[in-house]
Design an enzyme around this catalytic site. Structure first.
Site, mmCIF file in Angstrom:
data_model
loop_
_atom_site.group_PDB
_atom_site.id
_atom_site.type_symbol
_atom_site.label_atom_id
_atom_site.label_comp_id
_atom_site.label_asym_id
_atom_site.label_seq_id
_atom_site.Cartn_x
_atom_site.Cartn_y
_atom_site.Cartn_z
ATOM 1 N N ASN A 72 47.289 33.800 40.134
ATOM 2 C CA ASN A 72 45.962 33.814 39.515
ATOM 3 C C ASN A 72 45.088 32.676 40.052
ATOM 4 O O ASN A 72 43.868 32.802 40.142
ATOM 5 C CB ASN A 72 46.089 33.687 37.997
ATOM 6 C CG ASN A 72 46.775 34.899 37.374
ATOM 7 O OD1 ASN A 72 46.935 35.928 38.019
ATOM 8 N ND2 ASN A 72 47.192 34.765 36.124
ATOM 9 N N ASN A 172 45.085 38.667 44.713
ATOM 10 C CA ASN A 172 46.154 38.677 43.722
ATOM 11 C C ASN A 172 45.717 39.400 42.456
ATOM 12 O O ASN A 172 44.637 39.086 41.908
ATOM 13 C CB ASN A 172 46.535 37.231 43.351
ATOM 14 C CG ASN A 172 47.608 37.164 42.287
ATOM 15 O OD1 ASN A 172 48.774 37.463 42.564
ATOM 16 N ND2 ASN A 172 47.234 36.793 41.071
ATOM 17 N N GLU A 173 46.497 40.333 41.993
ATOM 18 C CA GLU A 173 46.344 40.994 40.676
ATOM 19 C C GLU A 173 44.886 41.300 40.320
ATOM 20 O O GLU A 173 44.450 41.031 39.191
ATOM 21 C CB GLU A 173 47.010 40.149 39.583
ATOM 22 C CG GLU A 173 48.512 40.104 39.712
ATOM 23 C CD GLU A 173 49.253 39.493 38.522
ATOM 24 O OE1 GLU A 173 48.614 38.959 37.601
ATOM 25 O OE2 GLU A 173 50.498 39.556 38.529
ATOM 26 N N TYR A 244 57.737 41.282 35.536
ATOM 27 C CA TYR A 244 58.476 40.233 34.820
ATOM 28 C C TYR A 244 59.190 40.883 33.639
ATOM 29 O O TYR A 244 58.634 41.774 32.989
ATOM 30 C CB TYR A 244 57.511 39.154 34.308
ATOM 31 C CG TYR A 244 56.863 38.358 35.423
ATOM 32 C CD1 TYR A 244 57.565 37.347 36.081
ATOM 33 C CD2 TYR A 244 55.555 38.616 35.821
ATOM 34 C CE1 TYR A 244 56.968 36.606 37.094
ATOM 35 C CE2 TYR A 244 54.951 37.881 36.849
ATOM 36 C CZ TYR A 244 55.665 36.880 37.476
ATOM 37 O OH TYR A 244 55.078 36.150 38.488
ATOM 38 N N GLU A 292 55.952 39.212 43.284
ATOM 39 C CA GLU A 292 56.226 38.405 42.073
ATOM 40 C C GLU A 292 57.225 39.181 41.232
ATOM 41 O O GLU A 292 56.940 40.324 40.818
ATOM 42 C CB GLU A 292 54.956 38.154 41.248
ATOM 43 C CG GLU A 292 54.041 37.099 41.829
ATOM 44 C CD GLU A 292 52.869 36.778 40.912
ATOM 45 O OE1 GLU A 292 53.044 36.781 39.680
ATOM 46 O OE2 GLU A 292 51.769 36.546 41.459
ATOM 47 N N GLN A 354 58.669 31.571 40.014
ATOM 48 C CA GLN A 354 58.220 30.797 41.150
ATOM 49 C C GLN A 354 59.382 29.919 41.622
ATOM 50 O O GLN A 354 60.505 30.138 41.168
ATOM 51 C CB GLN A 354 57.007 29.974 40.739
ATOM 52 C CG GLN A 354 55.842 30.880 40.274
ATOM 53 C CD GLN A 354 54.556 30.127 39.971
ATOM 54 O OE1 GLN A 354 54.465 28.926 40.146
ATOM 55 N NE2 GLN A 354 53.544 30.834 39.481
#
Ligand code: AHR
Length: 511
Positions: A72, A172-173, A244, A292, A354
């Site tokens: 982010n 990203n996203e 996740y 991720e 991470q």
């Protein structure tokens, strides 16, 4: 006793192990960079501020590629802020994590650190607040040999040789409303196409990752990928994925079955990419960058370490999402790695998110020690030992049922064959919370020899499935020998204790 029969065959391979599958991620978030990999003044830091104690653990973990600088964070980041004399770099507000970014660490420092860590750089660009111009300029700054304003600026900043960064993430996203510069699929697809085109004009050798869905539960999942690729298919090489997992309300069985969802997610994105391929009558395939993934306790554990707590004040490198991982988490991570490896014909890149402190296998304290979390072990062993070809695994196992993801094999496995060194490696997990599982492995086409390695991660004696390594008890959990692995001709047998992860390496010759 629950049991599983696994068949592998020398001739049934999925493809070469993509070494970029064992990637990691360093974001300017919380204490991943500052007081994680970088802490000038720490007793273990070198003259550049790189913590050598952390670096040693990173090398032992063995990631092959590291994504940087977000996340982010990247969607509001100006890469130029992080280059040039440190004392002239601006302090900025980072809206993504409500943090003050000092910019003491930037592109040059990361490239230097990556050389020390022996990892490939995977650079993400800002397509949230910025556009085509900044995209092509960072490629020119990083990769052009010299003789232009931007490449000469890199040289003036101390790096004569180009960074030669091959892998680039186009944002990203951007499908997520939380993202700075959130876009519709149409808006993003066109921007990715034009940014990718302009970046390749500067350096045709680069590889580009398009932003996919932030997770498979997004309302636009599926249509996002389809629309983005309908614009940018020719310009990009990979579609990104993020996922996740966590245990909800003590439902360990569902949590342990998370890899069933990862399998489904991967297969769905492959199908979408191939549908666009068919429609366009394209020759090339778009492969996947699962850039991720991890266990992340996003709900249910609200503490000072959780993101909600940071919105009160602007701080430098606050503690953010410093999850402490237990035995159950390590078994889940082992099964997620198995899912990635079993799909290694299409998943070309994967980054555990991470690397240090922020949902990470490595923890460190400011001015203090660094240590390994439980999830360190499956990653480290697989990164080191998954070599050569991925073998198909035909598994017939007792099942464990789960509310969230249905039935899952109690014994989960992936396998590789390293022909050069005459070794088969098996990566196994027992999802059963109560019982050990007997495992038989048919090594078709091989004659098994010595057991070269048999290691186990299990609930330690006196511990529980929630046992974890902590600052106070840094070695509560590690690998122990897995006794009782027997290889007899083309059959191997072993027993996996309840809730465990194991690696077994067997010397093989042609059968
Ligand atoms: O890894 C933590 C965050 O999770 C990343 O910044 C973002 O991309 C994702 O939502």
């Amino acid at each position: 006793m629950p049991s599983a029969r696994i068949v592998i065959d020398r001739d049934f391979t999925i493809g070469p192990v993509p070494r970029r599958l064992f990637g990691s991620f360093v974001e300017h978030m919380g204490r991943c960079v500052y007081t994680g990999i970088y802490e000038p003044g720490h007793p273990e830091a070198d003259e550049r501020g790189f913590r050598q104690d952390v670096l040693k653990l990173v090398k032992e973990l063995g990631p092959t590629v590291v994504r940087y600088p977000g996340g982010n964070f990247v969607s509001g980041y100006n890469w130029e802020d992080g280059v040039g004399p440190v004392e002239e770099r601006p302090r900025r507000l980072d809206g993504a994590w409500h943090t003050v970014e000092t910019n003491a660490f930037g592109l040059h420092e990361f490239v230097e650190w990556s050389k020390d860590a022996d990892v490939e750089v995977m650079e993400a660009i800002n397509l949230g607040t910025r556009g085509v111009d900044a995209a092509r300029e960072i490629v020119e700054y990083a990769n052009h040999p010299g003789g232009t304003a931007l490449s000469d600026r890199r040289i003036a900043n101390g790096a004569k040789a180009p960074f030669d960064i091959k892998l680039w993430c186009l944002g990203n996203e951007l499908d997520g409303p939380w993202q700075i510069g959130h876009k519709t699929a149409e808006e993003y697809g066109r921007l990715a196409q034009e940014a990718g085109k302009a970046m390749r004009f500067v350096d045709p050798s680069i590889e580009l990752v398009a932003v996919g869905s932030s997770n498979s539960g997004m309302p636009t999942f599926g249509s996002w990928e389809h629309t983005v690729l309908s614009h940018a298919y020719d310009e990009v090489d990979y579609m990104s994925m993020h996922a996740y997992y966590q245990e909800h309300d003590g439902d360990a069985s569902s949590f342990l079955a998370s890899a069933v969802d990862m399998d489904y997610f991967i297969e769905s994105v492959v199908a979408t990419c191939d549908a666009v391929r068919a429609k366009r009558k394209a020759k090339k395939y778009i492969n996947l960058s699962f850039d991720e993934w991890n266990v992340w306790y996003q709900t249910g554990l609200e503490t000072d370490d959780q993101p909600g707590a940071v919105s009160q004040s602007w701080r430098e490198h606050p503690r953010l999402i410093e999850d402490t991982y237990n035995v159950t988490d390590a078994v889940v991570v082992g099964t997620l790695l198995n899912s990635l490896l079993r799909h290694g014909d299409r998943v070309s890149i994967a980054n555990q998110a991470q690397l240090v402190n922020v949902i990470a296998p490595i923890r460190s304290e400011e001015n203090g020690p660094a240590w390994k979390q439980t999830i360190f072990w499956p990653f480290a062993r697989m990164a080191a030992l998954a070599r050569g070809e991925i073998l198909r695994t035909a598994t017939t196992s007792d099942k464990v049922s789960s509310k969230q993801f249905g039935d899952a094999d109690q014994v989960d496995v992936s396998a590789t064959f390293d022909e050069q060194n005459g070794r088969v490696a098996l990566f196994l997990a027992n999802r059963g919370l109560d019982g050990a599982a007997d495992v038989t492995v048919a090594l078709n086409g091989f004659v098994g020899g010595r057991v070269l390695r048999a290691e186990l991660l299990e609930i330690p004696s006196g511990g529980t499935r929630l046992t974890a390594n902590t600052l106070e008890s840094q070695d509560a959990l590690g690998l122990v020998p897995l006794d009782g692995v027997v290889v007899d001709g083309s059959t191997a047998t072993l027993r996996l204790p309840a809730l465990s992860w194991a690696v077994v390496e067997i010397e093989v010759s042609k059968g």
